[in-house]
Scaffold this motif. Sequence first.
Motif, mmCIF file in Angstrom:
data_model
loop_
_atom_site.group_PDB
_atom_site.id
_atom_site.type_symbol
_atom_site.label_atom_id
_atom_site.label_comp_id
_atom_site.label_asym_id
_atom_site.label_seq_id
_atom_site.Cartn_x
_atom_site.Cartn_y
_atom_site.Cartn_z
ATOM 1 N N PHE A 80 0.825 -1.203 0.000
ATOM 2 C CA PHE A 80 0.000 0.000 0.000
ATOM 3 C C PHE A 80 0.863 1.259 0.000
ATOM 4 C CE2 PHE A 80 -2.450 -3.259 2.357
ATOM 5 C CZ PHE A 80 -3.433 -3.460 1.408
ATOM 6 N N GLN A 81 0.390 2.281 -0.675
ATOM 7 C CA GLN A 81 1.100 3.554 -0.697
ATOM 8 C C GLN A 81 0.902 4.265 0.643
ATOM 9 O OE1 GLN A 81 -0.283 5.739 -4.077
ATOM 10 N NE2 GLN A 81 0.784 4.419 -5.533
ATOM 11 N N GLU A 83 0.169 7.290 1.350
ATOM 12 C CA GLU A 83 -1.026 8.138 1.436
ATOM 13 C C GLU A 83 -2.238 7.323 1.861
ATOM 14 O OE1 GLU A 83 0.930 7.979 -1.255
ATOM 15 O OE2 GLU A 83 1.733 9.992 -1.541
ATOM 16 N N GLY A 84 -2.374 6.138 1.280
ATOM 17 C CA GLY A 84 -3.492 5.260 1.627
ATOM 18 C C GLY A 84 -3.393 4.748 3.047
ATOM 19 N N THR A 88 -6.128 5.721 5.870
ATOM 20 C CA THR A 88 -6.830 4.644 6.573
ATOM 21 C C THR A 88 -6.560 4.711 8.079
ATOM 22 O OG1 THR A 88 -6.637 3.272 4.603
ATOM 23 C CG2 THR A 88 -7.233 2.156 6.634
#
Length: 146
Positions: A80-81, A83-84, A88
């Motif tokens: 996952f990046q 930012e994500g 989250t």
Amino acid sequence: MTLLAFILSFVLLIITTLHVYWGIGGIWPGTDQASCARAVVGFRGVDEMPSTFASFAVAACLALATLWPLALAGVFATPFQREGLAATALLIGLVFLGRGIAGFTPWWRRLAPEQPFARLDQRFYSPLCLVIGLGFAILAITEFPA
């Protein structure tokens, strides 16, 4: 922030473990199903613990939340990046903050009035949710890529 990530994950791991324990029939901090339910569930008229499925579903969500701070802090590789992960983590924090705030509202007191849950909730459960939520929010904001 790595220390905060480890602290959050450790606390959530303990809470996850408790939900697994209850899912397999554990009755602590009570002496039987009814007293345990009155201590950890607290809904009006509760006399038995939630189902194994419900306990394991909560434990699964908590297990995922346990990993999130560590992923965000870069302790292990994730697809996952950042930012994500940060977004989250902020969402997870808002869920915990919401639960923590709810514990101090008259609506929640009417929904979950059983003792000793109501007392434990105001002293421990809701404040702990607020601290966890704040921890996630801090981690998300400070780890969000510029």
